[in-house]
Scaffold this motif. Sequence first.
Motif: not given
Lengths: 270, 270, 270, 270
Positions: C30-51
């Motif tokens: 608890p002396n150290h900042p927790q490890f945390w992982h998250t996905l800001p962008r997932r597939h399906g959030d934004m697709t380029r014009v080329d798919g």
Amino acid sequence: MSDQLMAAVGAGVEVVDLGRQLRVGMPQSPNHPQFWHTLPRRHGDMTRVDGASAANDLITMGTHVGTHIDALAHVSQDGVLHGGQDAAQAGVGGKYVELGVHTIEPMIRRGVLLDVAGARGTVQLEGGYEVTVADLEDTERRQGTPVGSGDVVLIRTGWGRLFEEGLAYTGAESGVPGVSEDGARWLAERSVHAAGADTIAFERLAPRGGHSLLPAHRVLLVEHGIYIIEALDLEELADRRVHEFTFVLVPLNIFGATGSPVRPLAVSSA
Amino acid sequence: MSDQLMAAVGAGVEVVDLGRQLRVGMPQSPNHPQFWHTLPRRHGDMTRVDGASAANDLITMGTHVGTHIDALAHVSQDGVLHGGQDAAQAGVGGKYVELGVHTIEPMIRRGVLLDVAGARGTVQLEGGYEVTVADLEDTERRQGTPVGSGDVVLIRTGWGRLFEEGLAYTGAESGVPGVSEDGARWLAERSVHAAGADTIAFERLAPRGGHSLLPAHRVLLVEHGIYIIEALDLEELADRRVHEFTFVLVPLNIFGATGSPVRPLAVSSA
Amino acid sequence: MSDQLMAAVGAGVEVVDLGRQLRVGMPQSPNHPQFWHTLPRRHGDMTRVDGASAANDLITMGTHVGTHIDALAHVSQDGVLHGGQDAAQAGVGGKYVELGVHTIEPMIRRGVLLDVAGARGTVQLEGGYEVTVADLEDTERRQGTPVGSGDVVLIRTGWGRLFEEGLAYTGAESGVPGVSEDGARWLAERSVHAAGADTIAFERLAPRGGHSLLPAHRVLLVEHGIYIIEALDLEELADRRVHEFTFVLVPLNIFGATGSPVRPLAVSSA
Amino acid sequence: MSDQLMAAVGAGVEVVDLGRQLRVGMPQSPNHPQFWHTLPRRHGDMTRVDGASAANDLITMGTHVGTHIDALAHVSQDGVLHGGQDAAQAGVGGKYVELGVHTIEPMIRRGVLLDVAGARGTVQLEGGYEVTVADLEDTERRQGTPVGSGDVVLIRTGWGRLFEEGLAYTGAESGVPGVSEDGARWLAERSVHAAGADTIAFERLAPRGGHSLLPAHRVLLVEHGIYIIEALDLEELADRRVHEFTFVLVPLNIFGATGSPVRPLAVSSA
């Protein structure tokens, strides 16, 4: 109940939001950690047995992001903070215990908009323009809103119109309009409680001059203990010609921090 | 100027701070990223040529930390959010565009403290105690503060006295007192604007029951679009016997987030 | 090409992974900042014009999370770091320029597993057990793997079996087995390059004793400049009875940091 | 002990570090959360009774920062990931369980540097230059280092010389040299295990073209399951004319992430 405030609120109030929306990618100073928001858990990731789900967030940011307030601990001059405390010593422990943002009381007090751009008949002062004492006094007089002791004064340069454009708002090339040392002294002489502007650094910045000299910060924060509010959105207030109002600002109570993102309000009876 | 609000504010107001201080190590739900604050730059790290220096901060946190408000996007039931929007679809893009915390208007409105612990003659309701409709109505009557449409209602259980003790506040073993489905329905029938409590999850939690069922969240957020405020500090308000006041709450305007840390105020004419 | 190393690698190698997987919720101090992982962008959030679409991540963490290495800058004694540098002065600027984790060279060298639990005929030493010099020498002799100058020595207590159980691994109540000052001195006398263990703090921790005294850190990091590796997974290595191997460890090259998460490998010819 | 690998290591190895130092302010793609490092606790902040103190860190970052590897989960095409898994479905839960970076095995295998800039007699290919199949084959032939199945191929454009200059490295205006679809197909036909470059996006980027089209990512990650390594430092390797070596890369074992910062090594017998 005969509470005068409740009666006034009960009669109806209009609120103008002076804060910028916190969005990934908004313009901010490169000196501070970027604002970032993400959803670790979205609906659909995990559903409880009863059909409920909860989504949540992770934020990482500096505190001088978006519309924000500077605590007195933010700036030192010649090794000392406001009041004479040794600045290096004050930070031992990783918190500014005496002058951190947790020591800023929530503000509910008279606010005055000094629409300098409006008074000068322009939508936006040019980059590098210094807002002079004459500008401040002329604006005050035209508006009929003299600045009083304990007020919060918000200086509109019109530069806030560039916020949505991103990089242009930071003005690295163009400079940014604002008060300099003289204007800051004028504010201090009026004993204002806090001073704000619609620019990223409150100060007048010279074209290509960077943030190398910040005299208004020294005068206000260090010499006079006057808080600074930056990156305000003053456009709606100016459009409505509301130059005097109840100013509401509630900083996050972050123990020991040098600033806080805020969402100040200008409130008036409807 | 004849602004009624400015006159009331000018006559003097008293502010009671209902927010907890944001500190590293404070109690919070393990479901949310920990609040962490650090100073990347301290005074003494780097001094400008003119003798000035600036210190700054880095914050990482969930939004449901400290005293905070839940946006309507926070909870879904059977795959839908308040208003019937598909919950999974609403999060595509990583933002809740329609029901995120940026859609909560700043609140300046009547607030009512229902000091249930006080009305029951105890300093603190026990863990797992369900605050019933009878408790709410009895408290309302004893205090002489009927809850009206559009009010913000704050329910005091006394559990907030444990905040400084850390783990005990989360009540994993002991449970936590609070309203359950019936109490939430009663609040919804009164058409309150928001409801808060001095506990970490607003809900009544059974001893060793965890957060597996959160019926009040379903009733308030999903079914009725009523915001929930958690981890309030209601001790000073209760001590002062202030049961009715102007409630001020300004969430951070975080685009698309499910909640925001807040620092609500109870304000009264002096 | 006659490169001896390439020939050995070309002939085939077996790799045992000694690192723990970085997961939200894993046990950590608890002396150290927790490890945390998250996905800001997932597939399906934004697709380029080329798919095409790209997903990405946000990580927040301390550096002493998961399996990790301590840089010499991590610990000071009586105000000085290894080599005698003033510890407070070394951190001015917010970076440990001389002894930060960026100064740890990648390691490709002889590694020795001292399976103390195995040598004592147990799957797991009890909480608070002190691994003595006699234990270390007995293990070395039974295994036939004398520790040499420049080696990396990994001490297995069996406590790593508790990693998946979470809180139990940190041993706040039970204490944790490990070497103490004597064992650390023995390692230093052998001139090892680095020392590791399958526990969270490397040290022997007394039941309910917390991390108040960390003599092995003082002896190894401060007095002798020997790196410490914590929270290793030594189970597979012990199961396979691989007591001698090529040890590979590549810290992240984080300028000025006090440590780094790492994923060490034990590599052998197939 | 007759381990061939230990004998080779014992005889002495030379290590060339191919990773960039992780520093606040280093160039990185604006699509990913900035790398930020700070010290929450410095020596001098808090000293134990026995005179010891411990400093620690907080890191926030994307995973595609500094020198880094792309997991197969990073890119989708037409809604599917490598192997045909539905890309949106794969991210439900906030982790890419099947193709996240935790599924990349540590690499200890033959590496080949294709110094295209060197083979073309220039220190640095110009922005927007497309490295063609002819370039790759010519470089291979001149160097005498045919690319084999399972190798890791590192393509040097010389663009890495701009890393220290910051913005220029990202090449928004100038474009960036690199392989395009044809070059990627050539690599895939050779069945390489991973491919890397000394540029920020591996791809050839057109001047002012941004990252709108990334055909090499599609070919390598999605169609062929070949990992991509970006922002390598290949200057020392080229200076030493080491074109063939043992390549060592150990990604952080981050459960479900789309990438990891890495510090790859080129190792040779001394």
